[in-house]
Every structure is written in structure tokens, then in C-alpha cells.
Design an enzyme around this catalytic site. Structure first.
Site, PDB file in Angstrom:
ATOM      1  N   ASP A 257      23.982 -13.577  59.387  1.00 48.72           N
ATOM      2  CA  ASP A 257      24.132 -14.439  60.562  1.00 48.72           C
ATOM      3  C   ASP A 257      24.209 -13.630  61.852  1.00 48.72           C
ATOM      4  O   ASP A 257      23.796 -14.097  62.895  1.00 48.72           O
ATOM      5  CB  ASP A 257      25.397 -15.298  60.420  1.00 48.72           C
ATOM      6  CG  ASP A 257      25.206 -16.377  59.365  1.00 48.72           C
ATOM      7  OD1 ASP A 257      24.090 -16.934  59.307  1.00 48.72           O
ATOM      8  OD2 ASP A 257      26.150 -16.643  58.592  1.00 48.72           O
TER       9      ASP A 257
ATOM     10  N   ASN B  85      24.626  -8.172  52.667  1.00 48.39           N
ATOM     11  CA  ASN B  85      25.410  -9.039  51.785  1.00 48.39           C
ATOM     12  C   ASN B  85      24.958  -8.851  50.338  1.00 48.39           C
ATOM     13  O   ASN B  85      24.072  -8.054  50.057  1.00 48.39           O
ATOM     14  CB  ASN B  85      25.280 -10.499  52.233  1.00 48.39           C
ATOM     15  CG  ASN B  85      23.836 -10.968  52.178  1.00 48.39           C
ATOM     16  OD1 ASN B  85      23.240 -11.052  51.121  1.00 48.39           O
ATOM     17  ND2 ASN B  85      23.250 -11.233  53.352  1.00 48.39           N
TER      18      ASN B  85
HETATM   19  O1  C5P Z   1      23.435 -21.419  57.873  1.00 52.72           O
HETATM   20  P1  C5P Z   1      23.312 -20.900  56.495  1.00 52.72           P
HETATM   21  O2  C5P Z   1      23.129 -19.399  56.438  1.00 52.72           O
HETATM   22  O3  C5P Z   1      24.374 -21.334  55.546  1.00 52.72           O
HETATM   23  O4  C5P Z   1      21.974 -21.575  55.952  1.00 52.72           O
HETATM   24  C1  C5P Z   1      21.370 -21.189  54.785  1.00 52.72           C
HETATM   25  C2  C5P Z   1      19.916 -21.507  54.844  1.00 52.72           C
HETATM   26  O5  C5P Z   1      19.358 -21.116  56.092  1.00 52.72           O
HETATM   27  C3  C5P Z   1      19.122 -20.716  53.836  1.00 52.72           C
HETATM   28  O6  C5P Z   1      17.996 -21.465  53.490  1.00 52.72           O
HETATM   29  C4  C5P Z   1      18.752 -19.462  54.591  1.00 52.72           C
HETATM   30  O7  C5P Z   1      17.611 -18.838  54.037  1.00 52.72           O
HETATM   31  C5  C5P Z   1      18.482 -20.022  55.964  1.00 52.72           C
HETATM   32  N1  C5P Z   1      18.776 -19.110  57.076  1.00 52.72           N
HETATM   33  C6  C5P Z   1      17.735 -18.577  57.821  1.00 52.72           C
HETATM   34  N2  C5P Z   1      18.018 -17.778  58.907  1.00 52.72           N
HETATM   35  C7  C5P Z   1      19.291 -17.508  59.258  1.00 52.72           C
HETATM   36  C8  C5P Z   1      20.355 -18.047  58.502  1.00 52.72           C
HETATM   37  C9  C5P Z   1      20.069 -18.838  57.418  1.00 52.72           C
HETATM   38  O8  C5P Z   1      16.581 -18.824  57.491  1.00 52.72           O
HETATM   39  N3  C5P Z   1      19.528 -16.727  60.300  1.00 52.72           N
END
Ligand code: C5P
Length: 407
Positions: free
Chosen positions: A279, A211
Site C-alpha cells: 500500500d 509482504n
Molecule cells: O485495498 P486492498 O489491498 O485490500 O485490495 C486488494 C485488491 O486490490 C487486490 O485485488 C490487489 O491486487 C489490489 N490492489 C492493487 N493495487 C494496490 C492495492 C491493492 O491492485 N495498490
């Protein structure tokens, strides 16, 4: 600056004459200068000139009975607010990077507990040599600050980076280093884990799923925490940024590598997850490069990556006292971020709107506008540079750990 003291190590190089002017500028500003002249430095400037300008005795010898009786080298290394090496030769830097201590200057650099500022000066090829590159990287990681070198014509007839910065520039860097050394370090003795940048998930040997995260906000946060005295472990995906001074960076590519690096960095007092973790990752990595063919595009099945933030927030006895997540949203910022706070089990969420507002959005930019959300409420911070946002967040983390506000 009249109560400030600098320990000035003058190494052996043609630029040593500029150390005399630097000494004069410091004395004029009321900064005390205690000079150390290396044996090779003494080929370029005389102890008498240095001593006269510094208005202090010049130390040259590790085994001088007189000097040792008056002030031992260990004590000498701690007697200043800042240690300055100008010129910092390739040799002095190599010794300092490797912990060698065979003369007064190198012993002082190994024994000091004070901030160190180096003004390198050497031939351009020496500066560009991989050994010097490694030494600069090591010293930077150890928290050494650098001023210069400049580009320009060199005494040896070559041209390029390697000229020592001008005395006025080193003088300004010294004043700002003295100011920051005097700043309180409320996170001294604390360990903070920061994740930053994107992750890159391989599809085949040459393609990745990634990304647009630049890592700028996470790197600024790591730097701001280190400025406040924290030991910072920065687990970083692939970005084009240098590690901030005093930060221990671990480079990773995939989400699973990032998670493993985070878990092995525990225990930590706080964790700040700024990384834009992918993700999903391809379920299987193709062993050879995928080729266009008659069968149409390949089907790439995705599986979900581990949630690093949620994992840290649920780390049981190893859970950092304060776990901070980031939420980049394009719509319903506050509601989405608050839901994330609950879902991830973290203590704070820093939310920012990454919808393109016509200015290119905040991704990759230098500014950010955030909400700080915790169980008690929401704070709206004004739009500011990412470094400023980072400093404000670092100060809040320091407050929370100090007052025990962190659960
Ligand atoms: O779920 P989302 O990606 O929107 O959440 C963002 C937060 O979760 C950020 O702090 C990101 O660093 C963390 N994150 C993580 N591991 C993942 C997905 C997101 O630590 N697999």
C-alpha cells in the site's frame, strides 16, 4: 484413445531406442503414431523398426517428393492431436526455441498448431548449460510441455539430469496431454491480465518493504486461464515460482512498475488482480545503505502507492470487460470485501480469510477458502487446493465473457 493421433519426432541420441517401446505402448493403447526420424536419429534406430512398430511409414526427408506429394510437411504438422519429441536433443530444442527450420522435424515443429510435448535427453552438462536453460525457458513460455529428464547414470559415463524419461512415463504424459488437448478452450482468442505475488519497495540499495505473498494463487489462476485457451499476461512481483505453461510473465519489483506493466499490457478482456501490492512505499530511496549510528533509527516517510486494480477498473475505453479483485481480510470478511467491490469499481471480489486459524493460514499455503462477491450476491466456495480454486474461477471468467455477463 482410439481416435487419437500422435506425431512422434525421434531425434538423434542413445535414448532413441526407448522411442520404439514408447511407440509400442501407444499402439497398444490404440493411439495412431506417425513417426518422423531425424537424420541423426536414423543413426540410432532404423526406419524399418520404427515403421514396423508404428504401423505407418517413417518420414525422414523434407524434400522427399513421394512424401510431399502424399502429404506436405505443413499438413503433416497439423495431422496429429499432439506432437511428441522423444528424444528431444539439445539441438532440436535449440532449433525449436529459435524458430529454425532446416529439416523435416524442425519445420514440422515450426509449422504445427498442435500442442507439443518434449522428452529431453542429453548429457548432464548440455542440460545444465545456460543455452539449454534459456531454450527450455523459451519453449515453456511458448507453451511446450516437458516430461523429464530423469536423474541417473548416462551412457556417456556421467551422472545427473539428462536421461530421457522412461517410456511408461512419457506414455502417461502423452495420455494426459491428449486429454487436455481434447478439453474445450472457451477462452481461445481472449487476453487476460493477471497480477500476482508481492511488490518490493526499496528503502535503500539493500532493503525493501514487502509482504509474505507467495504468488501461488495468482500463478495458479494464470495457469488455469491458459489451460482454457486464454492468452495470459502475468505481471508478477518477486516470487520463487516458475511461470505456468503458456503464460507470458513480466517480472516487476515495485507497485509502480507493476502498474506500468499492466497498463502496457492492455487491452485485455479481463483483469484479475491477485497481487498483494504494497500500500505504501518509502517517499525517497536512500542512495547508500543506511547505517546504524548515534542519531538513532532513520525516519522513513511513506507515501501511498497507486491502486492498480482501481486504475484498471477506471481505465475508460481500455477497461477490461471483467475486472476481478482479491480481498485478503482478517475480520468481517464479507462486509469488508463488499465495501472493496464498491470502492475499487471492480466487478467481482474474491475474498479470503487470511487470519491464522491455527493451521498457519492460507498465505503461502496450498489451500484457499473463498467467497465470490459481485453486485448480485455472495457465493461461498468450499475450502480447496489453490489450483482447484483457480480452475473454478477461470471457468467462471470464461462463462462471464461468453454470456456477456461481464459488464
Ligand atoms: O485495498 P486492498 O489491498 O485490500 O485490495 C486488494 C485488491 O486490490 C487486490 O485485488 C490487489 O491486487 C489490489 N490492489 C492493487 N493495487 C494496490 C492495492 C491493492 O491492485 N495498490
Amino acid at each position: 484413445m482410439t481416435d487419437k493421433r500422435v506425431l512422434l519426432i525421434v531425434g538423434g541420441g542413445i535414448a532413441a531406442y526407448k522411442a520404439l517401446e514408447l511407440t509400442r505402448l501407444l499402439r497398444k493403447a490404440g493411439v495412431a503414431v506417425r513417426p518422423i526420424l531425424t537424420a541423426s536419429g536414423a543413426h540410432f534406430v532404423t526406419p524399418l523398426s520404427l515403421s514396423a512398430l508404428a504401423e505407418d511409414a517413417v518420414r525422414t526427408d523434407l524434400f522427399s517428393l513421394g512424401d510431399e506429394a502424399e502429404m506436405g510437411h505443413i499438413q503433416l504438422s497439423r495431422s496429429a492431436d499432439l506432437v511428441v519429441v522423444a528424444p528431444a536433443t539439445a539441438d532440436l530444442m535449440a532449433k525449436a526455441a529459435n524458430g529454425l527450420a532446416d529439416d523435416l522435424a524442425s519445420t514440422t515443429l515450426l509449422a504445427t498448431d498442435k500442442p507439443v510435448l518434449m522428452a529431453p535427453a542429453m548429457n548432464v552438462r548440455m542440460w545444465r548449460h545456460p543455452a539449454t536453460r534459456r531454450n527450455v525457458a523459451t519453449l515453456t513460455n511458448d507453451g511446450v510441455a516437458f516430461v523429464g529428464p530423469d536423474d541417473g547414470a548416462m551412457a556417456c559415463g556421467e551422472f545427473g539430469p539428462g536421461r530421457m524419461a522412461e517410456p511408461e512415463v512419457i506414455f502417461a504424459a502423452i495420455l494426459s496431454a491428449l486429454e487436455s488437448a481434447a478439453r474445450p478452450r472457451p477462452l481461445a482468442g481472449r487476453h487476460v491480465l493477471v497480477t500476482a505475488g508481492p511488490t518490493a519497495e526499496p528503502i535503500d540499495p539493500v532493503r525493501v518493504l514487502t509482504n509474505r505473498s507467495s504468488g501461488k494463487q495468482g500463478y495458479a489462476i494464470a495457469g488455469a486461464l491458459a489451460e482454457l485457451g486464454a492468452r495470459v499476461t502475468l505481471v508478477s512481483g518477486p516470487v520463487a515460482l516458475a511461470a505456468p505453461a503458456g503464460v507470458d510473465r513480466i517480472k516487476v519489483e515495485t507497485a509502480r512498475e507493476m502498474q506500468a506493466a499492466c497498463v502496457s499490457a492492455l487491452p485485455a478482456d479481463a483483469a484479475v488482480c491477485v497481487a498483494a501490492v504494497s500500500d505504501w512505499r518509502p517517499d525517497a530511496v536512500f542512495a547508500v545503505k543506511l547505517k546504524k549510528g548515534h542519531d538513532g533509527p532513520p525516519a522513513v516517510a511513506l507515501v501511498e502507492n497507486p491502486d492498480i486494480l482501481a486504475g484498471l477498473a477506471a481505465a475508460g475505453p481500455d477497461r477490461p470487460a471483467l475486472v476481478v479483485g482479491f480481498a485478503a481480510e482478517t475480520n468481517d470478511l464479507e462486509a469488508n470485501a463488499r465495501a472493496k467491490l464498491a470502492r475499487k469499481g471492480c466487478d467481482w471480489v474474491v475474498a479470503n480469510d487470511v487470519a491464522d486459524d491455527g493451521s498457519g493460514g492460507v498465505m503461502g499455503g496450498d489451500e484457499n477458502e473463498v467467497l465470490l462477491i459481485d453486485a448480485a450476491g455472495t457465493e461461498r466456495w468450499p475450502r480447496a487446493g489453490k489450483v482447484e480454486v483457480a480452475r473454478r474461477l477461470a471457468a467462471r471468467i470464461a462463462d462471464a465473457l461468453r454470456t456477456g455477463e461481464a459488464p
